[in-house]
Design a protein around this motif. Structure first.
Motif, mmCIF file in Angstrom:
data_model
loop_
_atom_site.group_PDB
_atom_site.id
_atom_site.type_symbol
_atom_site.label_atom_id
_atom_site.label_comp_id
_atom_site.label_asym_id
_atom_site.label_seq_id
_atom_site.Cartn_x
_atom_site.Cartn_y
_atom_site.Cartn_z
ATOM 1 N N TRP A 20 1.265 -4.512 1.179
ATOM 2 C CA TRP A 20 0.987 -4.348 -0.250
ATOM 3 C C TRP A 20 -0.199 -3.413 -0.469
ATOM 4 N N GLY A 21 -1.247 -3.577 0.348
ATOM 5 C CA GLY A 21 -2.421 -2.717 0.222
ATOM 6 C C GLY A 21 -2.089 -1.273 0.504
ATOM 7 N N TYR A 23 0.766 0.151 0.052
ATOM 8 C CA TYR A 23 1.554 0.646 -1.077
ATOM 9 C C TYR A 23 0.667 0.964 -2.276
ATOM 10 N N LYS A 24 -0.265 0.071 -2.592
ATOM 11 C CA LYS A 24 -1.148 0.267 -3.743
ATOM 12 C C LYS A 24 -2.084 1.451 -3.529
ATOM 13 N N LEU A 25 -2.465 1.693 -2.284
ATOM 14 C CA LEU A 25 -3.358 2.816 -1.983
ATOM 15 C C LEU A 25 -2.584 4.123 -1.786
ATOM 16 N N LYS A 26 -1.258 4.034 -1.977
ATOM 17 C CA LYS A 26 -0.363 5.192 -1.869
ATOM 18 C C LYS A 26 -0.303 5.785 -0.461
#
Length: 264
Positions: A20-21, A23-26
Protein backbone atom coordinates in the motif's frame (compact mmCIF):
# COMPACT_ATOMS: atom_id res chain seq x y z
CA UNK A 1 12.79 -9.38 17.77
CA UNK A 2 12.64 -13.01 16.64
CA UNK A 3 9.03 -13.32 17.85
CA UNK A 4 8.02 -10.24 15.86
CA UNK A 5 9.66 -11.50 12.65
CA UNK A 6 7.87 -14.84 12.96
CA UNK A 7 4.42 -13.57 13.97
CA UNK A 8 2.09 -14.42 11.06
CA UNK A 9 -0.36 -11.58 11.69
CA UNK A 10 2.40 -8.98 11.87
CA UNK A 11 3.96 -10.37 8.70
CA UNK A 12 0.70 -9.98 6.77
CA UNK A 13 0.25 -6.45 8.12
CA UNK A 14 3.80 -5.62 7.08
CA UNK A 15 3.29 -6.99 3.57
CA UNK A 16 0.08 -5.01 3.13
CA UNK A 17 1.78 -1.86 4.46
CA UNK A 18 4.68 -2.26 2.02
CA UNK A 19 2.39 -2.80 -0.97
CA UNK A 20 0.00 0.00 0.00
CA UNK A 21 2.83 2.40 0.86
CA UNK A 22 4.55 1.72 -2.45
CA UNK A 23 1.31 2.43 -4.28
CA UNK A 24 0.58 5.66 -2.39
CA UNK A 25 4.14 6.88 -2.95
CA UNK A 26 3.73 6.09 -6.67
CA UNK A 27 6.61 3.64 -6.64
CA UNK A 28 4.11 0.92 -7.59
CA UNK A 29 1.21 0.83 -10.02
CA UNK A 30 -1.99 -0.83 -8.76
CA UNK A 31 -1.02 -4.12 -10.41
CA UNK A 32 2.46 -3.77 -8.95
CA UNK A 33 1.03 -3.41 -5.45
CA UNK A 34 -0.97 -6.64 -5.90
CA UNK A 35 2.14 -8.42 -7.17
CA UNK A 36 4.16 -7.08 -4.23
CA UNK A 37 1.61 -8.54 -1.81
CA UNK A 38 1.80 -11.96 -3.51
CA UNK A 39 5.61 -11.93 -3.61
CA UNK A 40 5.66 -10.95 0.06
CA UNK A 41 3.34 -13.82 1.03
CA UNK A 42 5.46 -16.41 -0.78
CA UNK A 43 8.70 -15.07 0.71
CA UNK A 44 7.17 -15.05 4.19
CA UNK A 45 6.23 -18.72 3.79
CA UNK A 46 9.84 -19.74 3.36
CA UNK A 47 11.83 -17.09 5.20
CA UNK A 48 9.45 -15.36 7.63
CA UNK A 49 10.11 -11.72 8.45
CA UNK A 50 13.83 -12.07 7.79
CA UNK A 51 13.17 -12.56 4.10
CA UNK A 52 10.69 -9.69 4.06
CA UNK A 53 13.24 -7.35 5.62
CA UNK A 54 15.72 -8.23 2.91
CA UNK A 55 13.30 -7.82 -0.02
CA UNK A 56 12.04 -4.66 1.66
CA UNK A 57 15.59 -3.28 1.76
CA UNK A 58 15.84 -3.88 -1.98
CA UNK A 59 12.47 -2.29 -2.66
CA UNK A 60 13.11 0.83 -0.59
CA UNK A 61 16.65 1.52 -1.80
CA UNK A 62 15.89 0.76 -5.45
CA UNK A 63 12.80 2.99 -5.34
CA UNK A 64 14.82 5.84 -3.81
CA UNK A 65 17.49 5.58 -6.49
CA UNK A 66 14.81 5.39 -9.19
CA UNK A 67 13.28 8.64 -7.93
CA UNK A 68 16.64 10.35 -7.35
CA UNK A 69 17.45 13.13 -9.81
CA UNK A 70 14.54 12.23 -12.09
CA UNK A 71 15.02 15.39 -14.16
CA UNK A 72 18.44 14.25 -15.33
CA UNK A 73 17.02 10.82 -16.15
CA UNK A 74 14.10 12.08 -18.26
CA UNK A 75 15.97 11.56 -21.53
CA UNK A 76 16.86 8.01 -20.51
CA UNK A 77 13.30 7.25 -19.38
CA UNK A 78 12.10 8.11 -22.89
CA UNK A 79 14.28 5.29 -24.23
CA UNK A 80 12.89 2.63 -21.93
CA UNK A 81 9.69 0.67 -22.26
CA UNK A 82 8.53 1.49 -18.72
CA UNK A 83 9.05 4.25 -16.17
CA UNK A 84 10.02 4.19 -12.50
CA UNK A 85 6.53 3.13 -11.31
CA UNK A 86 6.71 -0.67 -11.20
CA UNK A 87 3.80 -2.68 -12.62
CA UNK A 88 2.99 -6.34 -11.97
CA UNK A 89 5.39 -7.67 -14.61
CA UNK A 90 8.28 -5.58 -13.27
CA UNK A 91 7.63 -6.72 -9.70
CA UNK A 92 7.60 -10.38 -10.75
CA UNK A 93 10.69 -9.82 -12.92
CA UNK A 94 12.64 -8.81 -9.81
CA UNK A 95 10.70 -10.60 -7.08
CA UNK A 96 9.50 -13.71 -8.90
CA UNK A 97 12.64 -15.76 -8.30
CA UNK A 98 12.87 -14.85 -4.57
CA UNK A 99 9.16 -15.74 -4.27
CA UNK A 100 9.71 -19.08 -6.03
CA UNK A 101 12.62 -19.89 -3.73
CA UNK A 102 10.42 -19.00 -0.77
CA UNK A 103 7.85 -21.57 -1.90
CA UNK A 104 10.54 -24.21 -2.46
CA UNK A 105 12.02 -23.53 0.99
CA UNK A 106 8.57 -23.99 2.53
CA UNK A 107 7.77 -27.21 0.68
CA UNK A 108 11.29 -28.71 0.72
CA UNK A 109 13.08 -27.21 3.77
CA UNK A 110 16.87 -26.99 3.40
CA UNK A 111 19.52 -24.45 4.38
CA UNK A 112 20.82 -23.98 0.84
CA UNK A 113 17.64 -22.19 -0.25
CA UNK A 114 18.74 -19.24 1.88
CA UNK A 115 21.84 -18.78 -0.28
CA UNK A 116 19.84 -18.74 -3.49
CA UNK A 117 17.29 -16.38 -1.96
CA UNK A 118 19.88 -13.87 -0.82
CA UNK A 119 21.71 -14.10 -4.15
CA UNK A 120 18.49 -13.44 -6.08
CA UNK A 121 17.89 -10.19 -4.20
CA UNK A 122 21.58 -9.26 -4.44
CA UNK A 123 21.38 -9.55 -8.24
CA UNK A 124 18.20 -7.48 -8.40
CA UNK A 125 19.67 -4.79 -6.16
CA UNK A 126 23.01 -4.81 -7.96
CA UNK A 127 21.37 -4.40 -11.37
CA UNK A 128 18.98 -1.68 -10.21
CA UNK A 129 21.71 0.34 -8.51
CA UNK A 130 23.96 -0.05 -11.55
CA UNK A 131 21.22 1.23 -13.86
CA UNK A 132 19.92 4.05 -11.69
CA UNK A 133 23.25 5.35 -10.40
CA UNK A 134 25.25 4.56 -13.51
CA UNK A 135 22.88 6.66 -15.61
CA UNK A 136 24.03 9.71 -13.63
CA UNK A 137 27.64 9.29 -14.77
CA UNK A 138 29.13 12.29 -16.56
CA UNK A 139 30.90 9.91 -18.94
CA UNK A 140 29.12 7.94 -21.66
CA UNK A 141 28.88 4.19 -20.97
CA UNK A 142 30.80 1.61 -23.01
CA UNK A 143 28.95 -1.03 -25.05
CA UNK A 144 30.41 -4.49 -24.42
CA UNK A 145 29.38 -5.67 -27.90
CA UNK A 146 30.00 -2.61 -30.08
CA UNK A 147 33.20 -1.83 -28.18
CA UNK A 148 32.43 1.89 -28.27
CA UNK A 149 30.74 4.51 -26.13
CA UNK A 150 26.97 4.74 -26.45
CA UNK A 151 24.13 6.86 -25.13
CA UNK A 152 23.40 6.63 -21.39
CA UNK A 153 20.64 4.15 -20.63
CA UNK A 154 21.56 1.78 -23.47
CA UNK A 155 21.15 -1.88 -22.48
CA UNK A 156 24.36 -3.88 -22.61
CA UNK A 157 26.60 -0.95 -21.72
CA UNK A 158 28.73 -0.42 -18.62
CA UNK A 159 30.39 2.50 -16.84
CA UNK A 160 32.83 2.84 -13.95
CA UNK A 161 30.18 4.50 -11.78
CA UNK A 162 27.60 1.86 -12.68
CA UNK A 163 30.00 -0.98 -11.91
CA UNK A 164 30.87 0.48 -8.51
CA UNK A 165 27.15 0.90 -7.83
CA UNK A 166 26.58 -2.74 -8.78
CA UNK A 167 29.15 -3.91 -6.24
CA UNK A 168 27.71 -1.62 -3.54
CA UNK A 169 24.14 -2.74 -4.22
CA UNK A 170 25.05 -6.41 -4.01
CA UNK A 171 27.22 -5.89 -0.93
CA UNK A 172 24.40 -4.10 0.91
CA UNK A 173 22.12 -7.12 0.56
CA UNK A 174 24.87 -9.60 1.48
CA UNK A 175 25.96 -7.67 4.57
CA UNK A 176 22.35 -7.22 5.70
CA UNK A 177 21.82 -10.99 5.38
CA UNK A 178 24.78 -11.55 7.70
CA UNK A 179 22.81 -9.87 10.50
CA UNK A 180 19.58 -11.74 9.67
CA UNK A 181 20.72 -15.37 9.42
CA UNK A 182 23.22 -17.26 11.58
CA UNK A 183 24.03 -19.47 8.57
CA UNK A 184 25.62 -16.54 6.74
CA UNK A 185 29.33 -16.19 7.52
CA UNK A 186 31.75 -13.47 6.44
CA UNK A 187 33.04 -15.80 3.73
CA UNK A 188 29.52 -16.30 2.41
CA UNK A 189 29.00 -12.54 2.38
CA UNK A 190 31.84 -12.25 -0.12
CA UNK A 191 30.56 -15.20 -2.16
CA UNK A 192 27.01 -13.85 -2.42
CA UNK A 193 28.25 -10.32 -3.13
CA UNK A 194 30.30 -11.72 -5.99
CA UNK A 195 27.35 -13.70 -7.35
CA UNK A 196 25.16 -10.61 -7.17
CA UNK A 197 27.62 -8.73 -9.36
CA UNK A 198 27.99 -11.75 -11.66
CA UNK A 199 24.22 -11.75 -12.09
CA UNK A 200 24.33 -8.05 -12.92
CA UNK A 201 26.90 -8.71 -15.65
CA UNK A 202 24.82 -11.61 -16.98
CA UNK A 203 22.00 -9.08 -17.26
CA UNK A 204 24.33 -6.73 -19.14
CA UNK A 205 25.42 -9.49 -21.53
CA UNK A 206 21.84 -10.55 -22.26
CA UNK A 207 20.91 -6.90 -22.72
CA UNK A 208 23.68 -6.49 -25.27
CA UNK A 209 22.94 -9.66 -27.22
CA UNK A 210 19.36 -10.94 -27.16
CA UNK A 211 17.26 -8.15 -25.63
CA UNK A 212 15.06 -6.35 -28.14
CA UNK A 213 16.03 -2.88 -29.30
CA UNK A 214 14.20 -0.64 -31.73
CA UNK A 215 14.77 2.42 -33.89
CA UNK A 216 12.07 5.05 -34.16
CA UNK A 217 10.98 5.54 -37.79
CA UNK A 218 10.16 9.18 -37.07
CA UNK A 219 13.05 10.61 -35.02
CA UNK A 220 15.61 7.84 -35.60
CA UNK A 221 16.23 7.36 -31.87
CA UNK A 222 17.26 3.93 -30.55
CA UNK A 223 14.77 2.83 -27.88
CA UNK A 224 13.48 -0.25 -26.06
CA UNK A 225 9.86 0.56 -26.86
CA UNK A 226 7.85 -1.07 -29.65
CA UNK A 227 6.26 2.31 -30.32
CA UNK A 228 7.85 5.76 -30.35
CA UNK A 229 6.59 9.12 -31.63
CA UNK A 230 3.19 7.39 -31.89
CA UNK A 231 4.53 5.07 -34.59
CA UNK A 232 5.55 1.41 -34.66
CA UNK A 233 9.32 1.24 -34.17
CA UNK A 234 11.65 -0.97 -36.21
CA UNK A 235 13.25 -3.97 -34.46
CA UNK A 236 17.02 -3.66 -34.99
CA UNK A 237 18.41 -6.10 -32.39
CA UNK A 238 17.41 -9.14 -30.39
CA UNK A 239 14.04 -10.84 -30.28
CA UNK A 240 10.78 -8.96 -29.84
CA UNK A 241 9.62 -11.07 -26.88
CA UNK A 242 12.85 -10.59 -24.92
CA UNK A 243 12.40 -7.26 -23.19
CA UNK A 244 14.08 -5.87 -20.07
CA UNK A 245 11.74 -7.83 -17.76
CA UNK A 246 12.68 -11.14 -19.40
CA UNK A 247 16.37 -10.27 -19.13
CA UNK A 248 15.98 -9.34 -15.45
CA UNK A 249 14.27 -12.54 -14.37
CA UNK A 250 16.65 -14.64 -16.48
CA UNK A 251 19.80 -13.15 -14.98
CA UNK A 252 18.42 -13.44 -11.43
CA UNK A 253 17.43 -17.07 -12.00
CA UNK A 254 20.78 -18.05 -13.54
CA UNK A 255 22.86 -16.44 -10.77
CA UNK A 256 20.63 -17.90 -8.04
CA UNK A 257 20.84 -21.43 -9.43
CA UNK A 258 24.63 -21.17 -9.74
CA UNK A 259 24.86 -19.93 -6.13
CA UNK A 260 22.76 -22.83 -4.83
CA UNK A 261 24.80 -25.38 -6.79
CA UNK A 262 28.06 -23.92 -5.45
CA UNK A 263 26.98 -23.74 -1.80
CA UNK A 264 24.58 -26.66 -1.32
Amino acid sequence: MTALLENEILLIVGIVALAWGGYKLKALAASGAVATFLVGIFIALGFKGYGLLLIGLFFVTSSLWSKYNRKQKEKITDMHEKGSQRDMVQVFANGGVPALIGILAYVFPADFWIYGFIASIAVANSDTWASEIGSLSKKRPFSIMKMETVEAGTSGAISVLGTLAAVAGSALISVASYFLWNEITIALVFVVTTMGVVGCFIDTFLGATVQSAYRCKVCGKHVEKKEHCQQQALLVKGRAWINNDVVNISSILIASVITVLILM
